[in-house]
Design a protein around this motif. Sequence first.
Motif, PDB file in Angstrom:
ATOM      1  N   GLY A  38      68.755 -58.215  45.726  1.00  0.00           N
ATOM      2  CA  GLY A  38      67.513 -57.531  46.066  1.00  0.00           C
ATOM      3  C   GLY A  38      66.810 -58.146  47.256  1.00  0.00           C
ATOM      4  N   PHE A  39      66.867 -59.474  47.358  1.00  0.00           N
ATOM      5  CA  PHE A  39      66.245 -60.167  48.483  1.00  0.00           C
ATOM      6  C   PHE A  39      66.971 -59.811  49.781  1.00  0.00           C
ATOM      7  N   GLY A  40      68.298 -59.747  49.703  1.00  0.00           N
ATOM      8  CA  GLY A  40      69.073 -59.376  50.875  1.00  0.00           C
ATOM      9  C   GLY A  40      68.787 -57.959  51.330  1.00  0.00           C
ATOM     10  N   LYS A  41      68.682 -57.049  50.390  1.00  0.00           N
ATOM     11  CA  LYS A  41      68.391 -55.656  50.729  1.00  0.00           C
ATOM     12  C   LYS A  41      67.017 -55.528  51.382  1.00  0.00           C
ATOM     13  N   ALA A  42      66.045 -56.261  50.853  1.00  0.00           N
ATOM     14  CA  ALA A  42      64.681 -56.168  51.375  1.00  0.00           C
ATOM     15  C   ALA A  42      64.551 -56.799  52.756  1.00  0.00           C
ATOM     16  N   THR A  43      65.306 -57.861  53.036  1.00  0.00           N
ATOM     17  CA  THR A  43      65.200 -58.546  54.327  1.00  0.00           C
ATOM     18  C   THR A  43      66.178 -58.004  55.357  1.00  0.00           C
ATOM     19  N   GLY A  44      67.216 -57.304  54.913  1.00  0.00           N
ATOM     20  CA  GLY A  44      68.215 -56.796  55.831  1.00  0.00           C
ATOM     21  C   GLY A  44      69.290 -57.790  56.183  1.00  0.00           C
ATOM     22  N   HIS A  45      69.366 -58.893  55.419  1.00  0.00           N
ATOM     23  CA  HIS A  45      70.373 -59.918  55.669  1.00  0.00           C
ATOM     24  C   HIS A  45      71.318 -60.037  54.475  1.00  0.00           C
ATOM     25  N   PRO A  46      72.598 -60.254  54.737  1.00  0.00           N
ATOM     26  CA  PRO A  46      73.460 -60.681  53.634  1.00  0.00           C
ATOM     27  C   PRO A  46      73.043 -62.085  53.197  1.00  0.00           C
ATOM     28  N   ILE A  47      72.974 -62.321  51.897  1.00  0.00           N
ATOM     29  CA  ILE A  47      72.511 -63.606  51.369  1.00  0.00           C
ATOM     30  C   ILE A  47      73.700 -64.437  50.902  1.00  0.00           C
ATOM     31  N   VAL A  48      73.738 -65.683  51.335  1.00  0.00           N
ATOM     32  CA  VAL A  48      74.750 -66.623  50.873  1.00  0.00           C
ATOM     33  C   VAL A  48      74.040 -67.719  50.090  1.00  0.00           C
ATOM     34  N   VAL A  49      74.260 -67.767  48.779  1.00  0.00           N
ATOM     35  CA  VAL A  49      73.682 -68.817  47.945  1.00  0.00           C
ATOM     36  C   VAL A  49      74.616 -70.019  47.995  1.00  0.00           C
ATOM     37  N   GLU A  50      74.079 -71.151  48.412  1.00  0.00           N
ATOM     38  CA  GLU A  50      74.892 -72.343  48.639  1.00  0.00           C
ATOM     39  C   GLU A  50      74.345 -73.514  47.831  1.00  0.00           C
ATOM     40  N   LYS A 257      59.200 -60.735  45.908  1.00  0.00           N
ATOM     41  CA  LYS A 257      58.489 -59.989  44.860  1.00  0.00           C
ATOM     42  C   LYS A 257      59.272 -58.729  44.486  1.00  0.00           C
ATOM     43  N   THR A 258      59.821 -58.066  45.494  1.00  0.00           N
ATOM     44  CA  THR A 258      60.643 -56.887  45.240  1.00  0.00           C
ATOM     45  C   THR A 258      61.898 -57.270  44.448  1.00  0.00           C
ATOM     46  N   ALA A 259      62.537 -58.351  44.858  1.00  0.00           N
ATOM     47  CA  ALA A 259      63.775 -58.787  44.205  1.00  0.00           C
ATOM     48  C   ALA A 259      63.543 -59.179  42.750  1.00  0.00           C
ATOM     49  N   LEU A 260      62.384 -59.765  42.463  1.00  0.00           N
ATOM     50  CA  LEU A 260      62.088 -60.191  41.096  1.00  0.00           C
ATOM     51  C   LEU A 260      61.883 -59.014  40.138  1.00  0.00           C
ATOM     52  N   SER A 261      61.667 -57.839  40.693  1.00  0.00           N
ATOM     53  CA  SER A 261      61.476 -56.667  39.842  1.00  0.00           C
ATOM     54  C   SER A 261      62.793 -55.964  39.507  1.00  0.00           C
ATOM     55  N   SER A 262      63.906 -56.491  40.022  1.00  0.00           N
ATOM     56  CA  SER A 262      65.205 -55.862  39.767  1.00  0.00           C
ATOM     57  C   SER A 262      65.657 -56.131  38.335  1.00  0.00           C
TER      58      SER A 262
END
Length: 307
Positions: A38-50, A257-262
């Motif tokens: 959700g965070f990636g979708k909202a920011t427009g970036h692919p997210i890599v959790v490291e 905040k958007t991602a936390l509502s998923s």
Amino acid sequence: MTCLSVVANAQSDKPLRMIVPLAAGSTVDTLARAIAPGFGKATGHPIVVENVVGAGGIPGTSQVVKAPKDGLTLGMISSNHVINPGIYKTVPYDSLKDITPIAVLATVPLVLVVNPTLPARNLKELLAYAKGNPGRLNYGSAGNGSTLHLAGELLISETGIDMKHVPYRGTGPLITDLIGGQVQLGFVSISQVAPQVKAGSLRALAVSTPARSAALPDVPTIAESGAPKYSFDAWIAMIGPAGLPKPIVDADYLAVKTALSSPEAKTALSAQGLTLLDTGPDLAPAFFQAELTKHQKLVKQSGATLD
């Protein structure tokens, strides 16, 4: 141009690194991976959790504070961030000045559990037993300077009881010895001992937070059980390097905040027994300062050191 589009349009082809300075499978890691889509979708970036582990999160957080101020490297940190300056002789960054707080996402309620053989069915009975048997109670934790250790130190400070601390290398061994009776009591996150409490192999006396937990609604708080000033919980926050531009900070806050509502995030929050917060970039700096002051006092009281 909206705040979100500021982030989305800035190097949008590049991934955003979300550094978790703790092990895979930890509560912080679980939440980070739940919000990543959700965070990636909202920011427009692919997210890599490291995961960058070791030394209480210092190596991973060091990478965050040294990162470029372009919003492409963020960190998901825990309460260790404000504990480390007291237990390590050297921390290569300032826990307040070298970060940009974006949001405090959630707290991790703890529950005080005892071995059922201990003659205490509530906190008042535990305090009476401890005062009648000074020094005979052993409380375990996940290690010197851990949040579980400091939760015990705060109970000692607030009630004047005398207990001996037994540090373990992690929560797993601690829970095993709590059930076995090698230590009589300890603070543990609710999600980690809910099955044992339900099965009766551990007895829950009180939760550490100011309000009762929805995960254990029948278990009172420590504050309402005999230590009215007691309040303690672990927490999870999102940060960036110091000097992160305000449009990026504001965009990231809206995105998280958007991602936390998923549904994924809500499932993770429930499964981990977390309590959702809404502490954004305007309030987060004061939160960090207050937590640093509180934890450093407890660290000094405990005498814990790790190097």
